[in-house]
Motif scaffolding. Structure first.
Motif, PDB file in Angstrom:
ATOM      1  N   ALA A 168     152.190 -70.034 159.405  1.00 27.63           N
ATOM      2  CA  ALA A 168     152.657 -69.187 160.510  1.00 27.63           C
ATOM      3  C   ALA A 168     154.097 -68.773 160.252  1.00 27.63           C
ATOM      4  O   ALA A 168     154.833 -69.462 159.532  1.00 27.63           O
ATOM      5  CB  ALA A 168     152.559 -69.954 161.823  1.00 27.63           C
ATOM      6  N   GLY A 169     154.464 -67.615 160.775  1.00 32.24           N
ATOM      7  CA  GLY A 169     155.849 -67.190 160.563  1.00 32.24           C
ATOM      8  C   GLY A 169     156.182 -65.939 161.355  1.00 32.24           C
ATOM      9  O   GLY A 169     155.292 -65.148 161.665  1.00 32.24           O
ATOM     10  N   THR A 170     157.431 -65.800 161.684  1.00 32.98           N
ATOM     11  CA  THR A 170     157.893 -64.536 162.283  1.00 32.98           C
ATOM     12  C   THR A 170     159.114 -64.102 161.502  1.00 32.98           C
ATOM     13  O   THR A 170     159.851 -64.940 160.977  1.00 32.98           O
ATOM     14  CB  THR A 170     158.280 -64.699 163.766  1.00 32.98           C
ATOM     15  N   GLY A 171     159.285 -62.806 161.407  1.00 34.18           N
ATOM     16  CA  GLY A 171     160.440 -62.250 160.698  1.00 34.18           C
ATOM     17  C   GLY A 171     160.358 -62.483 159.204  1.00 34.18           C
ATOM     18  O   GLY A 171     161.356 -62.431 158.499  1.00 34.18           O
ATOM     19  N   LEU A 172     159.199 -62.739 158.691  1.00 37.34           N
ATOM     20  CA  LEU A 172     159.049 -62.950 157.245  1.00 37.34           C
ATOM     21  C   LEU A 172     158.537 -61.668 156.623  1.00 37.34           C
ATOM     22  O   LEU A 172     157.929 -60.836 157.301  1.00 37.34           O
ATOM     23  CB  LEU A 172     158.034 -64.067 156.979  1.00 37.34           C
ATOM     24  N   PRO A 173     158.782 -61.522 155.330  1.00 36.73           N
ATOM     25  CA  PRO A 173     158.208 -60.339 154.677  1.00 36.73           C
ATOM     26  C   PRO A 173     156.684 -60.333 154.848  1.00 36.73           C
ATOM     27  O   PRO A 173     156.062 -61.387 155.022  1.00 36.73           O
ATOM     28  CB  PRO A 173     158.573 -60.522 153.206  1.00 36.73           C
ATOM     29  N   GLU A 174     156.122 -59.149 154.758  1.00 39.04           N
ATOM     30  CA  GLU A 174     154.666 -58.993 154.946  1.00 39.04           C
ATOM     31  C   GLU A 174     153.897 -59.859 153.943  1.00 39.04           C
ATOM     32  O   GLU A 174     154.381 -60.085 152.834  1.00 39.04           O
ATOM     33  CB  GLU A 174     154.304 -57.521 154.744  1.00 39.04           C
ATOM     34  N   ASN A 175     152.717 -60.300 154.340  1.00 38.18           N
ATOM     35  CA  ASN A 175     151.823 -61.090 153.487  1.00 38.18           C
ATOM     36  C   ASN A 175     152.357 -62.469 153.128  1.00 38.18           C
ATOM     37  O   ASN A 175     151.802 -63.152 152.271  1.00 38.18           O
ATOM     38  CB  ASN A 175     151.477 -60.368 152.176  1.00 38.18           C
ATOM     39  N   THR A 176     153.484 -62.833 153.750  1.00 36.62           N
ATOM     40  CA  THR A 176     154.004 -64.173 153.434  1.00 36.62           C
ATOM     41  C   THR A 176     153.091 -65.237 154.039  1.00 36.62           C
ATOM     42  O   THR A 176     152.814 -66.262 153.418  1.00 36.62           O
ATOM     43  CB  THR A 176     155.440 -64.344 153.965  1.00 36.62           C
ATOM     44  N   VAL A 177     152.636 -64.956 155.292  1.00 41.24           N
ATOM     45  CA  VAL A 177     151.735 -65.924 155.928  1.00 41.24           C
ATOM     46  C   VAL A 177     150.454 -65.982 155.103  1.00 41.24           C
ATOM     47  O   VAL A 177     149.871 -64.957 154.764  1.00 41.24           O
ATOM     48  CB  VAL A 177     151.430 -65.536 157.396  1.00 41.24           C
ATOM     49  N   GLY A 178     150.063 -67.162 154.753  1.00 44.10           N
ATOM     50  CA  GLY A 178     148.855 -67.345 153.936  1.00 44.10           C
ATOM     51  C   GLY A 178     149.191 -67.545 152.480  1.00 44.10           C
ATOM     52  O   GLY A 178     148.358 -67.995 151.701  1.00 44.10           O
ATOM     53  N   SER A 179     150.470 -67.209 152.108  1.00 44.15           N
ATOM     54  CA  SER A 179     150.804 -67.397 150.698  1.00 44.15           C
ATOM     55  C   SER A 179     151.278 -68.826 150.476  1.00 44.15           C
ATOM     56  O   SER A 179     151.639 -69.529 151.415  1.00 44.15           O
ATOM     57  CB  SER A 179     151.896 -66.404 150.289  1.00 44.15           C
ATOM     58  N   SER A 180     151.261 -69.232 149.221  1.00 46.17           N
ATOM     59  CA  SER A 180     151.661 -70.615 148.978  1.00 46.17           C
ATOM     60  C   SER A 180     153.129 -70.681 148.578  1.00 46.17           C
ATOM     61  O   SER A 180     153.693 -69.705 148.100  1.00 46.17           O
ATOM     62  CB  SER A 180     150.766 -71.239 147.907  1.00 46.17           C
TER      63      SER A 180
END
Ligand SMILES: Nc1ncnc2c1ncn2[C@@H]1O[C@H](COP(=O)(O)OP(=O)(O)O)[C@@H](O)[C@H]1O
Ligand SMILES: [Mg+2]
Length: 601
Positions: A63-75
C-alpha cells in the motif's frame, strides 16, 4: 496524536485488521490501514511493505500514497530502500530534509524526490524477533517536521500495528485455508457423487452410517436417508443365503484391517444384485477401531456373464462329446456301408455256385448210394465166378487194389464232411446277405419285443442251456415300430455270444425298460468279458476271437446295422473276468422316412 483520540483510533485499526473484505480485496484493506495510520500521524503520504517470505530477503509494497505509479505491488530489495534499511537494522528512523545527504543512506537508490525532502518516519514491523515488513510516513516540506516524541509514540504504536498486520496475515491465511478446505471438500463430493461405486463409512460397533455416497441409492434401491436412519438396514438388504457369511467376516476385518468380500443383496423391487466390497478398518491412536470404510462395486453383470460363460462352456463340451459320438458312429456306418456293398456282391456271386454244388452233392450222394447197391449185388454173385479162375482173379485183384471196404467207409465220411462244409458256407452267405439286407423282406410293424426275445430264446435254447441260467427282468414297455425278424436276429446274436463267453456255467440276464419314447434291452452275461483293445473292434465285420469254423465275426456287425436301421443305438460295457452287458435302445416310433434314410446301407 492526542491521548483521548488514541483509543478509538487503535480500535478502528483493530477492526480493519479483522475486516471480512480482507480475503476478497486485501490490497484495498491494506490501503485503508495505511490511510488510517497516515491520518493518525498527521502525515501526508506513506508506504507499507510486507515481507514475502519468513527470511524477509524481499518485501512487496502492498500500500502507498504519493508514490510513483506502479510502485504498489512491486518488490523492494532490502539493500536499496529506506524501508529495507529500517527492516535490516531493526530500528526506527527519522529523516528531516534530503535523505540522500544522510551518510547512513548514501548507498540507497531512493525512489523519488518526495522521499528525500520534507520529513519522514520509518519503523520496522516486527513481532518478537520476526520481521514482518516496514512502514513509512512522510510530511511535506512546507509543514512542521515530525518530532522525536512522534517517533517514540510511533514506535509504541507500531508494535500494535505489527500485531494487526500479523493478525491480518493470519486471517488471510486462515480464510485461504478455509476456502481450500471447502474447495477440496466440494471437489471430493463431486468425485464421490459421480462414482458408480458405493463409498460408505460406518461405526464398527453400532454400524451407524457415517457416510454414504449417492451411488448407494442406485445400487441398493433405497435412499441415503433410510440408511442414515436405520443402522440395521444394510445387513437386512444382504441376501438371506449370504447373511451368515457376511456376518462372520467382522473379526477378520478387525484382525487384518482389510477384506474383500462378494455377496448378494436384495432390492425392494425384488431384484438381486451381486456386490464386491473392499473394506478397510480405521484404527485410533490406541489401536481401537474407529470406523469401517468400504468401496462397494455392483458386479451383477460380470457375475451373470461369468455364469453364462460357464453354462455355454458346459453346453459346448456336451455338444463336443455328442459330435465325437456321432463321428465315431458315422465312421462305423461308413465302414458298414462299404463292407455291406462288398458283402452283397460277394454273396450274390457265391450264392449260385454254392446252390448247385449243394444240390449236386445231394444228387451225388444218391448216385453213390445206388452205385454201392449195384456193387453189393455184384459181390453177392461173386462166388458164382469160382469156376472162371481167370475172371475171379481179375475181380479180386481190382477189388484189392481199390480197397473197396475202405472206399465204402471213406466216401460216406467225405460226403458227410462236404455237405457240412457246404452248409456252413451257405450259412455264411446267408449272414452276409442279412448283413447287407439283400433280399430280406422288410415289413415294418408294431411288435412286442418281449415276444421276440422269448421266441428267440426258444430257438437258441440248445446252445444256451448247458452254459447258463437265463434270468429275465422285463419292464413295462410299449409295442414299437420295427422289423421283428431282424431284431430277433440281433437278440439271437447277443444271446449266443453271451453263452459263448461263459466258460463253465454262468448267468444271462435280460432286462428291458422304457424312457423318453425309447425302449431299451440289456443282455448281460457273467462271461469272460472283452479286453479293452478288442472292445473297439467287436462291431467290425469279420472280427472274431473264436476258433476258425466257430465264429464268423459277423454277428455284431449285422446287429449294429440292424439297430442303425431302426434309428436306435447299441452300446457295450465289459470288464474282463466279470462279464459283459450289451444295451440296445430303440425308438418307439420311427421317424418319417427322409431321402437320406434310404441311402443307409
Ligand atoms: N458277450 C460277449 N462276451 C465276450 N466277448 C464277446 C461277447 N459278444 C461278442 N464278443 C466278442 O466279439 C467278437 C465278435 O462277435 P460277433 O460279431 O458276434 O462274431 P463271432 O461271435 O462270430 O465271433 C467275438 O468273437 C467275441 O470276441
Ligand atoms: Mg457271434
Amino acid at each position: 496524536m492526542e491521548k483521548e483520540t488514541q483509543l478509538p483510533w487503535l480500535y478502528e485499526l483493530y477492526l480493519l485488521g479483522q475486516s471480512q473484505l480482507l480475503r476478497e480485496t486485501p490490497a484495498i484493506v491494506q490501503q485503508q490501514i495505511l490511510q488510517h495510520i497516515i491520518r493518525g500521524f498527521g502525515a501526508d503520504t506513506g508506504s507499507l511493505a510486507l515481507c514475502d517470505t519468513e527470511d524477509c530477503f524481499e518485501m512487496t509494497i502492498v500500500a502507498g500514497t504519493g508514490l510513483p505509479e506502479n510502485t504498489v505491488g512491486s518488490s523492494v530489495k532490502c539493500e536499496e530502500s529506506l524501508l529495507g534499511w529500517v527492516m535490516r537494522h531493526g530500528e526506527p528512523v527519522m529523516l528531516v530534509g534530503d535523505a540522500a545527504k544522510d551518510a547512513r543512506f548514501s548507498n540507497l537508490k531512493l525512489h523519488s524526490h518526495k522521499e528525500r525532502v520534507g520529513c519522514s518516519m520509518c519503523w520496522p514491523l516486527k513481532l518478537e524477533k520476526r520481521m514482518l515488513g516496514a512502514l513509512c510516513v512522510n510530511r511535506a516540506e512546507i509543514r512542521a517536521p515530525f518530532t522525536h516524541a512522534d517517533l517514540e509514540q510511533g514506535t509504541l504504536l507500531v508494535n500494535l500495528i505489527s500485531i494487526v498486520i500479523e493478525n491480518m496475515k493470519l486471517h488471510i491465511a486462515q480464510q485461504e485455508a478455509h476456502r481450500l478446505a471447502l474447495q477440496s471438500r466440494e471437489h471430493l463430493e463431486q468425485i464421490l457423487s459421480a462414482l458408480d461405486n458405493v463409498v460408505w463409512s460406518i461405526t464398527p460397533d453400532t454400524f451407524e452410517t457415517l457416510f454414504l455416497n449417492p451411488a448407494a441409492e442406485n445400487v441398493y434401491g433405497r435412499s441415503i436417508a433410510e440408511f442414515m436412519a436405520d443402522s440395521n438396514l444394510w445387513f437386512q438388504t444382504v441376501h438371506p443365503d449370504d447373511r451368515k457369511r457376511v456376518g462372520q467376516c467382522m473379526p477378520e476385518i478387525l484382525e487384518k484391517g482389510v477384506l474383500d468380500i462378494e455377496y448378494r443383496i436384495m432390492r425392494p423391487d425384488g431384484e438381486v444384485r451381486w456386490i464386491h466390497d473392499h473394506i478397510h478398518a480405521i484404527f485410533g491412536e490406541n489401536g481401537e477401531p474407529v470406523s469401517l470404510n468400504g468401496l462397494g462395486t455392483d458386479i451383477t453383470q460380470s457375475r451373470e456373464a461369468e455364469i453364462k460363460l460357464k453354462k455355454s462352456h458346459a453346453e459346448l463340451q456336451e455338444a463336443y462329446a455328442k459330435l465325437q459320438d456321432i463321428q465315431s458312429q458315422l465312421l462305423q456306418s461308413e465302414k458298414m456301408a462299404s463292407i455291406g456293398q462288398l458283402a452283397a456282391g460277394v454273396a450274390h456271386e457265391i450264392n449260385n455256385p454254392i446252390g448247385y454244388v449243394y444240390s449236386n452233392l445231394g444228387s451225388l450222394q444218391k448216385y453213390l448210394d445206388e452205385v454201392f447197391v449195384v456193387l453189393d449185388v455184384y459181390e453177392k454173385f461173386e462166388p458164382l465166378l469160382a469156376s472162371h479162375a481167370e475172371a475171379i482173379n481179375v475181380v479180386r485183384a481190382v477189388k484189392r487194389k481199390a480197397d473197396l471196404g475202405f472206399l465204402r467207409e471213406d466216401v460216406a465220411a467225405l460226403m458227410g464232411e462236404s455237405r457240412e462244409g457246404i452248409t456252413r458256407v451257405k450259412k455264411i452267405v446267408q449272414d452276409l446277405k442279412d448283413f447287407s439286407h439283400v433280399g430280406s423282406e422288410e415289413e415294418w410293424q408294431q411288435a412286442d419285443l418281449h415276444q421276440g426275445i422269448d421266441s428267440t430264446l426258444n430257438i437258441v435254447n440248445n446252445e444256451i442251456k448247458y452254459k447258463a441260467e437265463v434270468k429275465k427282468e422285463y419292464g413295462d414297455i410299449p409295442d414299437i415300430e420295427c422289423l421283428p425278424p431282424q431284431l430277433n436276429q440281433v437278440f439271437m446274436n447277443l444271446l449266443v455270444n453271451a453263452a459263448h463267453a461263459i466258460e463253465d456255467r454262468g448267468t444271462i440276464l435280460i432286462r428291458t425298460g422304457s424312457a423318453n419314447e425309447m425302449v431299451w434291452v440289456e443282455v448281460s452275461d457273467t462271461g469272460k468279458g472283452i479286453s479293452p483293445e478288442n472292445l473297439s473292434r467287436i462291431f467290425d465285420p469279420f472280427f472274431t476271437t473264436k476258433p476258425v469254423g466257430t465264429g464268423t465275426g459277423l454277428g455284431l456287425s449285422v446287429s449294429y446295422s440292424i439297430i442303425q436301421k431302426h434309428h436306435g443305438s447299441i452300446n457295450v460295457a465289459s470288464e474282463v473276468g466279470k462279464g459283459t452287458t450289451f444295451r440296445i435302445a430303440l425308438p418307439v416310433k420311427q421317424p418319417e422316412p427322409g431321402p437320406e434314410t434310404k441311402t443307409m446301407l
